[in-house]
Design a protein around this motif. Structure first.
Motif, PDB file in Angstrom:
ATOM      1  N   PHE A 106      36.590   2.564 -47.266  1.00 35.97           N
ATOM      2  CA  PHE A 106      35.927   3.421 -45.943  1.00 35.97           C
ATOM      3  C   PHE A 106      37.402   2.380 -45.286  1.00 35.97           C
ATOM      4  O   PHE A 106      37.847   3.887 -44.430  1.00 35.97           O
ATOM      5  N   ASP A 107      37.744   2.140 -45.917  1.00 36.47           N
ATOM      6  CA  ASP A 107      39.227   1.366 -45.021  1.00 36.47           C
ATOM      7  C   ASP A 107      40.168   2.500 -45.455  1.00 36.47           C
ATOM      8  O   ASP A 107      40.829   2.635 -44.574  1.00 36.47           O
ATOM      9  N   ALA A 108      39.931   2.832 -46.550  1.00 36.98           N
ATOM     10  CA  ALA A 108      41.458   3.130 -47.091  1.00 36.98           C
ATOM     11  C   ALA A 108      41.312   4.559 -46.532  1.00 36.98           C
ATOM     12  O   ALA A 108      41.901   5.433 -46.347  1.00 36.98           O
ATOM     13  N   LEU A 109      40.255   4.994 -46.667  1.00 36.05           N
ATOM     14  CA  LEU A 109      40.077   6.285 -45.862  1.00 36.05           C
ATOM     15  C   LEU A 109      39.999   6.606 -44.719  1.00 36.05           C
ATOM     16  O   LEU A 109      41.082   7.503 -44.152  1.00 36.05           O
ATOM     17  N   VAL A 110      39.821   5.572 -43.625  1.00 35.02           N
ATOM     18  CA  VAL A 110      40.216   5.544 -42.573  1.00 35.02           C
ATOM     19  C   VAL A 110      41.895   5.543 -42.174  1.00 35.02           C
ATOM     20  O   VAL A 110      42.397   6.784 -41.624  1.00 35.02           O
ATOM     21  N   ASN A 111      42.334   4.831 -43.452  1.00 32.34           N
ATOM     22  CA  ASN A 111      43.986   4.752 -43.240  1.00 32.34           C
ATOM     23  C   ASN A 111      44.586   6.014 -43.797  1.00 32.34           C
ATOM     24  O   ASN A 111      45.646   6.600 -42.466  1.00 32.34           O
ATOM     25  N   ARG A 112      44.043   6.912 -44.340  1.00 30.54           N
ATOM     26  CA  ARG A 112      45.041   7.812 -44.728  1.00 30.54           C
ATOM     27  C   ARG A 112      44.313   9.128 -43.903  1.00 30.54           C
ATOM     28  O   ARG A 112      45.396   9.583 -43.335  1.00 30.54           O
ATOM     29  N   LEU A 113      42.925   9.391 -43.416  1.00 31.93           N
ATOM     30  CA  LEU A 113      42.463   9.698 -42.050  1.00 31.93           C
ATOM     31  C   LEU A 113      42.828  10.067 -40.901  1.00 31.93           C
ATOM     32  O   LEU A 113      43.311  11.375 -40.105  1.00 31.93           O
ATOM     33  N   SER A 114      43.202   8.727 -40.125  1.00 32.39           N
ATOM     34  CA  SER A 114      43.214   9.127 -38.984  1.00 32.39           C
ATOM     35  C   SER A 114      44.492   9.025 -38.627  1.00 32.39           C
ATOM     36  O   SER A 114      45.622   9.233 -39.215  1.00 32.39           O
ATOM     37  N   PRO A 115      44.871  10.286 -37.385  1.00 31.04           N
ATOM     38  CA  PRO A 115      45.769  10.244 -36.859  1.00 31.04           C
ATOM     39  C   PRO A 115      47.256   9.751 -36.128  1.00 31.04           C
ATOM     40  O   PRO A 115      48.422   9.851 -36.352  1.00 31.04           O
ATOM     41  N   SER A 116      46.495   8.645 -36.234  1.00 35.85           N
ATOM     42  CA  SER A 116      48.023   7.575 -35.437  1.00 35.85           C
ATOM     43  C   SER A 116      47.260   6.463 -35.836  1.00 35.85           C
ATOM     44  O   SER A 116      46.262   5.918 -35.961  1.00 35.85           O
ATOM     45  N   ARG A 117      48.175   5.474 -35.761  1.00 36.96           N
ATOM     46  CA  ARG A 117      48.056   3.519 -36.094  1.00 36.96           C
ATOM     47  C   ARG A 117      46.850   3.568 -35.050  1.00 36.96           C
ATOM     48  O   ARG A 117      45.825   2.944 -35.250  1.00 36.96           O
ATOM     49  N   GLU A 118      46.944   4.165 -34.289  1.00 41.72           N
ATOM     50  CA  GLU A 118      45.868   3.638 -32.694  1.00 41.72           C
ATOM     51  C   GLU A 118      44.401   3.311 -33.339  1.00 41.72           C
ATOM     52  O   GLU A 118      43.280   2.637 -32.697  1.00 41.72           O
ATOM     53  N   ALA A 119      44.193   4.603 -33.346  1.00 41.50           N
ATOM     54  CA  ALA A 119      43.337   5.610 -34.190  1.00 41.50           C
ATOM     55  C   ALA A 119      42.552   4.885 -35.361  1.00 41.50           C
ATOM     56  O   ALA A 119      41.420   4.155 -34.786  1.00 41.50           O
ATOM     57  N   GLU A 140      42.928   1.635 -35.786  1.00 44.77           N
ATOM     58  CA  GLU A 140      42.614  -0.031 -35.183  1.00 44.77           C
ATOM     59  C   GLU A 140      41.224   0.434 -34.012  1.00 44.77           C
ATOM     60  O   GLU A 140      40.506  -0.347 -34.397  1.00 44.77           O
ATOM     61  N   ARG A 141      41.517   1.065 -34.054  1.00 45.95           N
ATOM     62  CA  ARG A 141      40.122   1.796 -32.804  1.00 45.95           C
ATOM     63  C   ARG A 141      38.934   1.402 -33.565  1.00 45.95           C
ATOM     64  O   ARG A 141      38.046   1.307 -33.472  1.00 45.95           O
ATOM     65  N   ILE A 142      38.813   2.423 -35.122  1.00 40.06           N
ATOM     66  CA  ILE A 142      38.105   2.891 -35.636  1.00 40.06           C
ATOM     67  C   ILE A 142      37.752   1.309 -36.575  1.00 40.06           C
ATOM     68  O   ILE A 142      36.860   0.800 -36.618  1.00 40.06           O
ATOM     69  N   LEU A 143      39.300   1.310 -36.704  1.00 39.75           N
ATOM     70  CA  LEU A 143      38.279  -0.601 -37.892  1.00 39.75           C
ATOM     71  C   LEU A 143      37.804  -1.589 -37.046  1.00 39.75           C
ATOM     72  O   LEU A 143      37.384  -2.423 -36.996  1.00 39.75           O
ATOM     73  N   ARG A 144      38.350  -1.101 -34.968  1.00 42.96           N
ATOM     74  CA  ARG A 144      37.366  -2.913 -34.601  1.00 42.96           C
ATOM     75  C   ARG A 144      35.984  -2.668 -34.032  1.00 42.96           C
ATOM     76  O   ARG A 144      35.675  -3.105 -33.539  1.00 42.96           O
ATOM     77  N   ASP A 194      32.118   6.664 -28.602  1.00 36.80           N
ATOM     78  CA  ASP A 194      33.391   5.521 -29.018  1.00 36.80           C
ATOM     79  C   ASP A 194      33.570   5.471 -30.767  1.00 36.80           C
ATOM     80  O   ASP A 194      34.848   6.382 -30.877  1.00 36.80           O
ATOM     81  N   PHE A 195      32.452   5.800 -31.607  1.00 36.91           N
ATOM     82  CA  PHE A 195      32.743   5.606 -33.451  1.00 36.91           C
ATOM     83  C   PHE A 195      32.726   7.257 -32.981  1.00 36.91           C
ATOM     84  O   PHE A 195      33.702   7.751 -33.654  1.00 36.91           O
ATOM     85  N   THR A 196      32.198   8.210 -32.909  1.00 37.20           N
ATOM     86  CA  THR A 196      32.181   9.526 -33.244  1.00 37.20           C
ATOM     87  C   THR A 196      33.487   9.787 -32.194  1.00 37.20           C
ATOM     88  O   THR A 196      34.042  10.567 -33.660  1.00 37.20           O
ATOM     89  N   GLY A 197      34.267   9.836 -31.035  1.00 37.50           N
ATOM     90  CA  GLY A 197      35.177   9.838 -30.711  1.00 37.50           C
ATOM     91  C   GLY A 197      36.741   9.664 -31.616  1.00 37.50           C
ATOM     92  O   GLY A 197      36.938  10.558 -32.208  1.00 37.50           O
ATOM     93  N   ALA A 198      36.441   8.543 -31.941  1.00 38.05           N
ATOM     94  CA  ALA A 198      37.797   7.986 -32.859  1.00 38.05           C
ATOM     95  C   ALA A 198      37.004   8.611 -34.266  1.00 38.05           C
ATOM     96  O   ALA A 198      38.569   9.400 -34.948  1.00 38.05           O
ATOM     97  N   PHE A 199      36.018   8.914 -34.898  1.00 35.91           N
ATOM     98  CA  PHE A 199      35.643   9.361 -35.838  1.00 35.91           C
ATOM     99  C   PHE A 199      36.106  11.277 -36.296  1.00 35.91           C
ATOM    100  O   PHE A 199      36.492  11.604 -36.838  1.00 35.91           O
ATOM    101  N   SER A 200      35.281  11.438 -34.438  1.00 36.07           N
ATOM    102  CA  SER A 200      36.129  13.387 -34.781  1.00 36.07           C
ATOM    103  C   SER A 200      36.825  13.966 -35.888  1.00 36.07           C
ATOM    104  O   SER A 200      36.462  14.982 -36.292  1.00 36.07           O
ATOM    105  N   GLY A 201      37.764  13.940 -35.426  1.00 36.53           N
ATOM    106  CA  GLY A 201      39.155  14.123 -36.504  1.00 36.53           C
ATOM    107  C   GLY A 201      38.679  13.812 -38.428  1.00 36.53           C
ATOM    108  O   GLY A 201      39.210  15.279 -38.560  1.00 36.53           O
ATOM    109  N   MET A 202      38.026  13.035 -37.719  1.00 33.60           N
ATOM    110  CA  MET A 202      38.231  13.001 -39.811  1.00 33.60           C
ATOM    111  C   MET A 202      36.873  13.550 -39.997  1.00 33.60           C
ATOM    112  O   MET A 202      37.024  13.829 -41.764  1.00 33.60           O
ATOM    113  N   PHE A 203      36.133  13.928 -39.498  1.00 35.56           N
ATOM    114  CA  PHE A 203      34.810  14.516 -40.446  1.00 35.56           C
ATOM    115  C   PHE A 203      34.519  15.769 -40.903  1.00 35.56           C
ATOM    116  O   PHE A 203      34.555  15.768 -41.505  1.00 35.56           O
ATOM    117  N   ALA A 204      35.950  16.358 -40.492  1.00 34.93           N
ATOM    118  CA  ALA A 204      36.166  17.836 -41.253  1.00 34.93           C
ATOM    119  C   ALA A 204      35.954  17.644 -42.686  1.00 34.93           C
ATOM    120  O   ALA A 204      35.760  17.668 -43.786  1.00 34.93           O
TER     121      ALA A 204
END
Lengths: 321, 379
Positions: B97-110, B112-116, B220-230
């Motif tokens: 999942f961490d790999a997935l987040v790293n690959r898909l999230s739009p920015s470094r900040e996003a 971090e927000r998810i991983l935290r 916060d979780f769904t907000g941060a993840f929203s771009g990745m759901f699709a």
């Protein structure tokens, strides 16, 4: 160690809940069914619960009694003994009914789909639903004010998942420290961790892998503050051979081409080694349930009979209990 | 003939999924099948969930590896693998999942927000459930990477393996934008007033049930993840399509135990229901194939041999008779399974009990040979 001996019977006679765990294929379901049957024979109203993520599943505990049971409605399989599935959604529904001020709101919430899907898809909450369902079964009272299920025997899923259930209270508690979930989880913890009300046993076979996994399981369960009362070794075949005879047989076998019967002989040797290992590495006492020739419902009856006479003993290292 | 069908499966499939009740030897069978396919020259990955520690050690797979680990050259040689290769990986939900987040999230900040986020961390730390999600995601990653010709997936014990089959669909449902939008931070208005009202009701229920802190975390979780759901949904749909295609084969592993057999049959029905391709039954740890073994009575110790040996031999002779009886029972079970197969569809084969639990590469090699005798290891 005679003073520490505890009969298996005393557990099902005195506890409100008995958790049965173990690696897959060790016979947890048979042991659960037999413990519940033993409790019922002692005159307690017993319920054997089986955890399933699928509300449409077929109950394997009911299968053991030779009865077909599919879905969430419990069924009496023997006098004083009911069998039923405990599913996350069942627990969620009960939970919402209990915490929401209006029944209507609970219905609406479950019907809305969104909440239902969220609860089903978020893993910790699925386990929380199961925990709540179990608590409800353990605490539910009939119109006469008496507990509906005096003994709740729980057939927990295979190793990893049993641990997950044990860790749910802690995980959820961190996540949701306040509000009704927090309260429910606190209550669940109290029940799970109260040695006067809850007992747990780990079922194993006398084979290397199940014994190793049982060791991990015992440590995991204890870490979460849940008492482990003993290990039940299932399908035990110890044969009539002593250590000297085993050694003589092995020495001769090693000098010959592969023989018929040598694999069963090897199994016997491993059983002896595993008994020694259980004595060395476990502090929990051990009860033996020997391999039974019966099938179907007769198997549960025989196993209940044997467990009714069995004691948990601390195996002496280097010897049989 | 059945062995030939299994060999064909190993030669042509891109994914082989092993399912069955707990304790029937699924993990070992998966590893042995992977080894056999690697022997035939394919590049193979065995993805395993919760393997027996000794097996992991024997294959040299660390428990928390970030990537699949190749078998050492020495072990590959010992296993008779030359042109092919064998990698193994014990699934770790956090890593996937961490790999997935790293690959898909739009920015470094996003990222971090998810991983935290506490909910994200709690989800990843759960043993149950996440493995199924992870298996689907890992399958996507490696089936599209081009690194492997074949992926052998060892599933969790049966009933939970069904969760795995359902996971992609469950993910799709969970990640359904309509559902997710209900949990979205209120700053993002929904297009439909009905949805807004539903959102308000859900918010109301959630705050009552979980307390407002959790609700904020969730938003916060769904907000941060929203771009990745699709993207995640697309992955799960592709995995589902792959698993339903001719490129995938589901094998049902069972022991001769009644409960395990029932489970395997139940499973076969479930595969048909879900439209997933059934390959065959592997009846594990059987007592068939007694030929080639001599009877202990032919080697009976002399009358003046030590008493302990003569006693041991008497027991051994009764064991020999028991093994013959068990062998007949297992042959009958195998015939029964074979008779249940539709004509020309699938196979049922029996694998002999290899005595001790298979826990090293030579043991896996023997099992691989018993499963696929037609695949001969390189000298």
């Amino acid at each position: 160690m005679g003073a520490l001996d505890v009969t298996v019977e005393s557990l099902v006679r005195t506890r409100q809940m008995v958790l049965v765990t173990g690696k897959g294929g060790t016979g947890k379901t048979l042991v659960s069914a037999a413990l519940a049957r033993l409790g019922a024979r002692l005159g307690r109203r017993a319920f054997c619960a089986e955890i399933s993520s699928d509300p449409e599943a077929t109950s394997r505990v009911a299968d053991a009694f030779g009865v077909k049971l599919t879905g969430e409605v419990p069924r009496e399989v023997a006098p004083n003994l009911r069998v039923g599935l405990v599913t996350p959604s069942m627990g969620h529904r009960r939970f919402l009914e209990d915490v929401l001020p209006v029944r209507l709101l609970a219905d609406a919430a479950m019907r809305s789909g969104a909440l239902k899907r969220f609860l089903a898809a978020a893993p910790a909450f699925a386990e929380m639903g199961v925990l709540y369902g179990l608590m409800e079964l353990a605490n539910r009272r009939g119109p006469d004010g008496r507990r509906e299920n005096e003994l709740l025997v729980v057939d927990l899923p295979a190793t990893g998942h049993a641990l997950a259930l044990a860790q749910v209270p802690d995980a959820l508690f961190k996540l949701v420290p306040t509000g009704p979930v927090g309260e429910a989880v606190k209550e669940g913890l109290l029940l799970l961790r109260d040695p006067a009300r809850t007992a747990s046993v780990v079922v194993t076979l006398l084979e290397p892998l199940p014994v190793s996994e049982s060791l991990e399981l015992v440590q995991g369960v204890l870490k979460h503050g849940i008492p482990v009362n003993g290990i039940i070794a299932n399908r035990v075949v110890l044969g009539g051979l002593n250590a000297e005879q085993l050694r003589a047989g092995r020495a001769a076998l090693d000098g010959l081409p592969p023989l018929l019967g040598a694999r069963l002989f090897g199994q016997l040797e491993r059983s002896r080694q595993m008994l020694d290992r259980l004595g060395r590495e476990f502090t929990q006492p051990l009860a033996l349930l020997e391999e039974l020739p019966d099938r179907g419902a007769a198997l549960v009856e025989s196993a209940a009979g044997l467990l009714g006479k069995a004691s948990f003993r601390t195996p002496a290292a280097g010897g049989t209990p | 003939m059945s062995h030939g069908q299994l060999e064909a499966v190993l030669a042509r499939s891109r994914v082989v999924v092993c399912c069955g009740a707990g304790g029937v030897g699924k993990t070992t069978t998966s590893a042995a099948l992977a080894l056999a396919a690697a022997r035939s020259g394919r590049r193979v990955l065995v993805l395993t969930i919760d393997p027996a520690k000794r097996l992991a050690q024997a294959m040299g797979i660390p428990e928390n590896a970030a990537q699949p680990t190749p078998l050492t050259a020495e072990l590959q040689r010992a296993a008779g693998i030359t042109t092919g290769s064998l990698d193994a990986w014990m699934l770790n939900p956090r890593v996937v999942f961490d790999a997935l987040v790293n690959r898909l999230s739009p920015s470094r900040e996003a990222t971090e927000r998810i991983l935290r986020n506490r909910i994200y961390k709690a989800l990843c730390d759960q043993v149950a459930g996440m493995q199924e999600y992870t298996a689907a995601e890992a399958l996507y990653e490696f089936s599209t990477s081009g690194r492997y010709d074949l992926i052998v997936l060892d599933t969790p014990p049966s009933r939970n393996a069904l969760d795995f089959l359902e996971a992609p669909r469950k993910i799709s449902r969970f990640l359904d934008e309509k559902v997710v939008s209900l949990f979205m931070p209120s700053g993002e208005p929904s297009r439909f007033s009905l949805m807004r009202k539903a959102g308000a009701l859900i918010g109301n229920v959630f705050e009552k049930v979980f307390g407002d802190q959790f609700f904020r975390d969730l938003q916060d979780f769904t907000g941060a993840f929203s771009g990745m759901f699709a993207v995640m949904r697309r992955h799960s749909e592709e995995v589902r399509a792959l698993l339903s295609s001719e490129q995938a084969t589901f094998l049902l592993v069972t022991s001769p135990e009644q409960a395990a057999l029932e489970e395997a049959r139940y499973f076969r029905g479930k595969l048909a229901e879900l439209g997933l391709p059934f390959g065959g039954f592997v009846l594990n740890r059987t007592w068939v194939r007694a030929e080639g073994l001599s009877h202990p009575s032919e080697h009976r110790p002399a009358a003046d041999a030590p008493e302990a040996l003569r006693d041991a031999w008497a027991t051994l002779e009764t064991f020999a008779e028991q093994e013959l009886v068990l062998g007949k029972r297992d042959a009958a079970l195998l015939a029964e399974l074979q008779s249940e197969l539709a004509v020309g569809r699938g196979f049922a084969l029996a694998v002999p009990h290899l005595g001790e639990a298979v826990a090293d590469v030579p043991g896996l090699s023997r099992l691989a040979h018993a499963l696929a005798p037609g695949i001969v290891p390189a000298a």
